[in-house]
Design a protein around this motif. Sequence first.
Motif, short mmCIF file in Angstrom:
data_model
loop_
_atom_site.label_atom_id
_atom_site.label_comp_id
_atom_site.label_asym_id
_atom_site.label_seq_id
_atom_site.Cartn_x
_atom_site.Cartn_y
_atom_site.Cartn_z
N ALA A 1 0.66 -1.19 0.27
CA ALA A 1 0.39 -0.07 0.04
C ALA A 1 0.78 0.93 -0.36
CB ALA A 1 -0.67 -0.04 0.87
N THR A 2 1.61 1.55 1.35
CA THR A 2 3.12 2.66 0.49
C THR A 2 3.89 2.04 1.69
OG1 THR A 2 3.47 4.55 1.19
CG2 THR A 2 2.32 3.56 3.00
N THR A 3 4.90 2.39 1.88
CA THR A 3 6.57 2.38 2.62
C THR A 3 6.94 3.85 2.92
OG1 THR A 3 7.89 2.59 0.49
CG2 THR A 3 7.37 0.23 0.97
N LYS A 4 7.16 2.91 4.29
CA LYS A 4 7.92 4.00 5.15
C LYS A 4 9.23 5.12 4.44
CE LYS A 4 10.87 3.18 8.65
NZ LYS A 4 11.34 3.21 10.29
N THR A 5 9.16 6.17 4.40
CA THR A 5 9.90 6.67 3.76
C THR A 5 11.63 7.02 3.90
OG1 THR A 5 8.51 8.51 3.20
CG2 THR A 5 10.81 9.47 2.62
N ALA A 6 12.53 6.21 3.85
CA ALA A 6 14.10 6.12 4.19
C ALA A 6 14.47 7.59 4.84
CB ALA A 6 14.42 5.43 3.30
N PRO A 7 15.20 7.49 5.82
CA PRO A 7 15.98 8.60 6.98
C PRO A 7 16.58 9.13 5.57
CG PRO A 7 15.99 7.11 7.70
CD PRO A 7 15.74 5.68 6.43
N GLU A 8 17.35 8.59 4.87
CA GLU A 8 18.47 9.28 3.32
C GLU A 8 17.53 9.75 2.48
OE1 GLU A 8 20.02 4.88 4.59
OE2 GLU A 8 17.87 5.94 4.49
N VAL A 9 16.45 9.42 1.96
CA VAL A 9 15.56 9.97 0.99
C VAL A 9 15.09 10.99 1.85
CG1 VAL A 9 13.24 10.12 0.55
CG2 VAL A 9 14.59 7.73 0.40
N MET A 10 14.35 11.50 3.32
CA MET A 10 14.38 12.74 4.04
C MET A 10 15.31 13.63 4.02
SD MET A 10 11.21 12.74 4.67
CE MET A 10 11.35 13.86 6.29
N GLU A 11 16.73 12.77 4.10
CA GLU A 11 17.73 13.84 4.04
C GLU A 11 18.01 14.70 3.05
OE1 GLU A 11 22.70 13.39 5.72
OE2 GLU A 11 21.15 12.19 5.45
N ALA A 12 17.78 13.57 1.52
CA ALA A 12 18.48 14.65 -0.06
C ALA A 12 17.29 15.20 0.02
CB ALA A 12 18.06 13.63 -0.54
N MET A 13 16.46 15.01 0.67
CA MET A 13 14.93 16.20 0.11
C MET A 13 15.45 17.73 0.92
SD MET A 13 11.80 13.50 -0.15
CE MET A 13 10.91 14.76 0.39
N ILE A 14 15.03 17.29 2.20
CA ILE A 14 15.34 18.66 2.89
C ILE A 14 15.37 19.84 2.15
CG2 ILE A 14 15.97 19.71 5.60
CD1 ILE A 14 15.06 17.00 6.27
N PRO A 15 16.82 19.96 1.53
CA PRO A 15 17.46 20.96 1.36
C PRO A 15 16.70 21.77 0.33
CG PRO A 15 19.08 19.02 1.39
CD PRO A 15 17.81 18.22 1.36
N TYR A 16 15.58 20.82 -0.84
CA TYR A 16 15.22 21.71 -1.81
C TYR A 16 13.80 22.30 -1.17
CZ TYR A 16 18.97 19.73 -4.05
OH TYR A 16 20.08 19.02 -4.85
N PHE A 17 12.85 21.66 0.17
CA PHE A 17 12.60 22.83 0.40
C PHE A 17 12.99 23.82 1.28
CE2 PHE A 17 10.36 18.52 1.03
CZ PHE A 17 9.11 18.68 0.47
#
Length: 392
Positions: A11-27
Motif C-alpha cells: 500500500a505504501t512504504t516508510k520514507t527512508a531517512p536517507e531520502v528525507m535527508e536528501a529532500m530537505i535542502p530542496y524545500f
Amino acid sequence: MKKLIYLDNAATTKTAPEVMEAMIPYFTEYYGNPSSVYDFAGISKKALDESRETIANALHAKENEIYFTAGGSEADNWALKATAEAYAAKGKHIITTKIEHHAILHTGEYLEKLGYEVTYLDVDEFGVVKLDQLKKAIRPDTILISVMFANNEIGTIQPIKEIGEIAHEQGILFHTDAVQAFGQVPIDVDEYHIDMLSASGHKLNGPKGIGFLYIRKGVKIRSFVHGGAQERKRRAGTENVPGIVGLGKAVELAVNTMEERTAKEKELRDYLIDRVLKEVPYTRLNGHRTNRLPNNANFSFQFVEGESLLIMLDMDGICGSSGSACTSGSLDPSHVLLAIGLPHEIAHGSLRLTLSAETTKEDIDFVVESIKKIVTKLRSMSPLYEDFIKQN
C-alpha cells in the motif's frame, strides 16, 4: 504504546531517512524553479537531471526517456490515454488483463466510452497471463498491450519478457505497470521490449506524490498535461523538485540493496507462508508459490470475513490489507481473486501481508500466532463453519 508490525508495504512504504535527508535542502535552501534561467535555479535543474539519470540507469534506459509524474496512477493514465489518442488512426483496440490495478481498468472503461475496444485477458489460477490467449487476442487494429509486471494483490510476476517479445514481433506498443515490481526485481526495458513503464516513489521507501513514466524514444505519445514546456513539453507544470530528488535517492538505495534485501524478504515470506498453510486449516495461498514478489504473501481463510480479520489484527498492532489500498472502502470482493477463480465467499476472507527490510522473524512469529488466534475465534462464531464441521 504497543509495538506496530507494519505488513502493508504494497500500500505504501516508510520514507527512508536517507531520502528525507536528501529532500530537505530542496524545500528550504535550494527552492528555485528549475525552469528559471539564473544560477540559483540551476541547482534545482541539476538535481532533476541527476535523479533522472539514476532512474534511467536502474532500467537500462536513456535519461531523456524518463518523465516525472505525480505517481503511478497518473503514469498509467498517461500511457493508455495518450497512446490511444496518438495511434487512433492505426486502430482503436487495446489489450490488458482482468487483474490490473484500477488505474488501468478504469482508464480502459473510460476509453471504451470514447469508442475504443478493450480486451481484458483471463489469467490462470495463479494469476498468470496465458500467452496463447494473448496471441489470439491480437488484431490488425491492436495498438497497445498493457500488462502489469507483478500483481499488487497476489504478488504474481508475469512473463513480461515473453509478452514484450510478442508485442514487438507484431509491431504493437507494450506498456507495463511496474509500480509494485520496480525496486523489488531487476528490470531491463530493452531486454523485455518494454515501450512504456509506470512506477511510483512511495512503493520503494520514497515520498508520496511522485512517480514516472518511461517512454521509449520514438514512441509517438502525446502530452498529458498542457500549459508549459516542462518534461520536454510532454508534462506541463513546475516540477516537484524535492519529490524528484527523494525518488532518485530511493531508487539508488533500492538498486544498491536489492540483492541482499530481497533475499531476506523471500526467506521471511516463505517462512510466513509455510507456517500459515501448515498451522491454519482451510487456508489457501493466492498467487504463484515461487514466481511472486519477494515480500508478498496473500491468503484466503475459509469461513472468515476479511474485514473482521483486519480489525482484530489491528487490535494486536498488525497492519495488513485485504487487497489494494485504492479499493479499501469497497464491500465487493477483490476483482483479482475472482479472476483467479475464487468464489465470492472465499475471496471475502483474504489477507495480504507485504514485508519490508525491517520485518523480523520475531514479527512473523507474532503475526502467525495472532492469525491463528483470530481465525479460530471468528470461525467459532460462524454458522457456516459449524455446519461444515458437522458434515465433515
